[in-house]
Motif scaffolding. Sequence first.
Motif, PDB file in Angstrom:
ATOM      1  N   PHE A 173      -4.816 -25.622 -44.471  1.00  0.00           N
ATOM      2  CA  PHE A 173      -3.551 -26.044 -43.894  1.00  0.00           C
ATOM      3  C   PHE A 173      -3.314 -25.324 -42.572  1.00  0.00           C
ATOM      4  N   TYR A 178       0.025 -24.339 -40.225  1.00  0.00           N
ATOM      5  CA  TYR A 178       1.469 -24.264 -40.107  1.00  0.00           C
ATOM      6  C   TYR A 178       1.812 -23.801 -38.694  1.00  0.00           C
ATOM      7  N   LEU A 196       4.655 -27.092 -41.920  1.00  0.00           N
ATOM      8  CA  LEU A 196       3.344 -27.690 -42.135  1.00  0.00           C
ATOM      9  C   LEU A 196       3.094 -28.797 -41.122  1.00  0.00           C
ATOM     10  N   TYR A 238       7.975 -15.620 -50.468  1.00  0.00           N
ATOM     11  CA  TYR A 238       7.133 -14.908 -49.510  1.00  0.00           C
ATOM     12  C   TYR A 238       7.966 -13.855 -48.784  1.00  0.00           C
ATOM     13  N   LEU A 291       2.577 -13.556 -50.159  1.00  0.00           N
ATOM     14  CA  LEU A 291       3.139 -14.187 -51.343  1.00  0.00           C
ATOM     15  C   LEU A 291       3.585 -13.109 -52.329  1.00  0.00           C
ATOM     16  N   TYR A 295       5.080 -16.791 -57.596  1.00  0.00           N
ATOM     17  CA  TYR A 295       5.330 -18.221 -57.618  1.00  0.00           C
ATOM     18  C   TYR A 295       5.551 -18.719 -59.045  1.00  0.00           C
ATOM     19  N   ILE A 326       4.067 -17.768 -62.706  1.00  0.00           N
ATOM     20  CA  ILE A 326       2.631 -17.911 -62.911  1.00  0.00           C
ATOM     21  C   ILE A 326       1.881 -16.678 -62.407  1.00  0.00           C
ATOM     22  N   ASP A 327       2.283 -16.169 -61.251  1.00  0.00           N
ATOM     23  CA  ASP A 327       1.572 -15.036 -60.670  1.00  0.00           C
ATOM     24  C   ASP A 327       2.572 -14.172 -59.916  1.00  0.00           C
ATOM     25  N   SER A 335       1.661 -10.986 -58.989  1.00  0.00           N
ATOM     26  CA  SER A 335       0.849  -9.847 -58.547  1.00  0.00           C
ATOM     27  C   SER A 335       1.211  -9.373 -57.152  1.00  0.00           C
ATOM     28  N   GLY A 354       1.659 -28.234 -55.360  1.00  0.00           N
ATOM     29  CA  GLY A 354       1.145 -26.866 -55.353  1.00  0.00           C
ATOM     30  C   GLY A 354       0.352 -26.558 -54.112  1.00  0.00           C
ATOM     31  N   ASN A 355      -0.009 -27.577 -53.355  1.00  0.00           N
ATOM     32  CA  ASN A 355      -0.784 -27.378 -52.135  1.00  0.00           C
ATOM     33  C   ASN A 355       0.118 -27.362 -50.910  1.00  0.00           C
ATOM     34  N   GLU A 356       0.711 -28.476 -50.604  1.00  0.00           N
ATOM     35  CA  GLU A 356       1.538 -28.598 -49.401  1.00  0.00           C
ATOM     36  C   GLU A 356       2.912 -28.016 -49.674  1.00  0.00           C
ATOM     37  N   GLN A 357       3.156 -26.885 -49.048  1.00  0.00           N
ATOM     38  CA  GLN A 357       4.389 -26.151 -49.304  1.00  0.00           C
ATOM     39  C   GLN A 357       5.369 -26.330 -48.150  1.00  0.00           C
TER      40      GLN A 357
END
Lengths: 109, 112
Positions: A34, A36, A46, B35, B45, B48, B55-56, B58, B98-101
């Motif tokens: 991607f 941005y 994006l 973020y 990050l 999320y 989910i994560d 960390s 989940g990809n394009e944020q």
Amino acid sequence: QKEVEQNSGPLSVPEGAIASLNCTYSDRGSQSFFWYRQYSGKSPELIMFIYSNGDKEDGRFTAQLNKASQYVSLLIRDSQPSDSATYLCAVLPGRQLTFGSGTQLTVLP
Amino acid sequence: DAGVIQSPRHEVTEMGQEVTLRCKPISGHNSLFWYRQTMMRGLELLIYFNNNVPIDDSGMPEDRFSAKMPNASFSTLKIQPSEPRDSAVYFCASSLTGNEQFFGPGTRLTVL
């Protein structure tokens, strides 16, 4: 080695020229890529995504992906002063995006 | 359609105080990301969620940071107690795939 590397710049091009922004990544399993754009004081926006090797064009923007070389680039044709911003490359190696540190682009009128 | 909404846009607080940042994702998006962006470390990050479930986490720097997503339209990021090194811009982003944020406008936090 950083997971996603970009030339921090700053990169200056004259108005009307082609701006070329480059990004390399370390995880060979990465599948999604991607670009941005972030104006100063604003949030990332994006502008392009690419999943397959080759070129993807959208208006004045072209994203190029070479998975064998672990390299992704963004070309901006006919650059305009309004394109002046920081461009962030982001890679999806697993379940979450990893961002590069960004390249600051200045288009000189 | 409204984009991602964050509040407050700016927060100035003193060291030791509790700070709560809020986010409303784009309606229908099932993933939400927090973020932090600084000049030194770039965009990092923190945590999320997918379908309201963490989910994560960390990326959460330490126990002073916590995040919740009680429902699909609201999330909070809390810092308690805050420290000057927490000063940064905090972004919330949401995604359908989940990809394009898609990012919110951010909260600029200053801890004195």
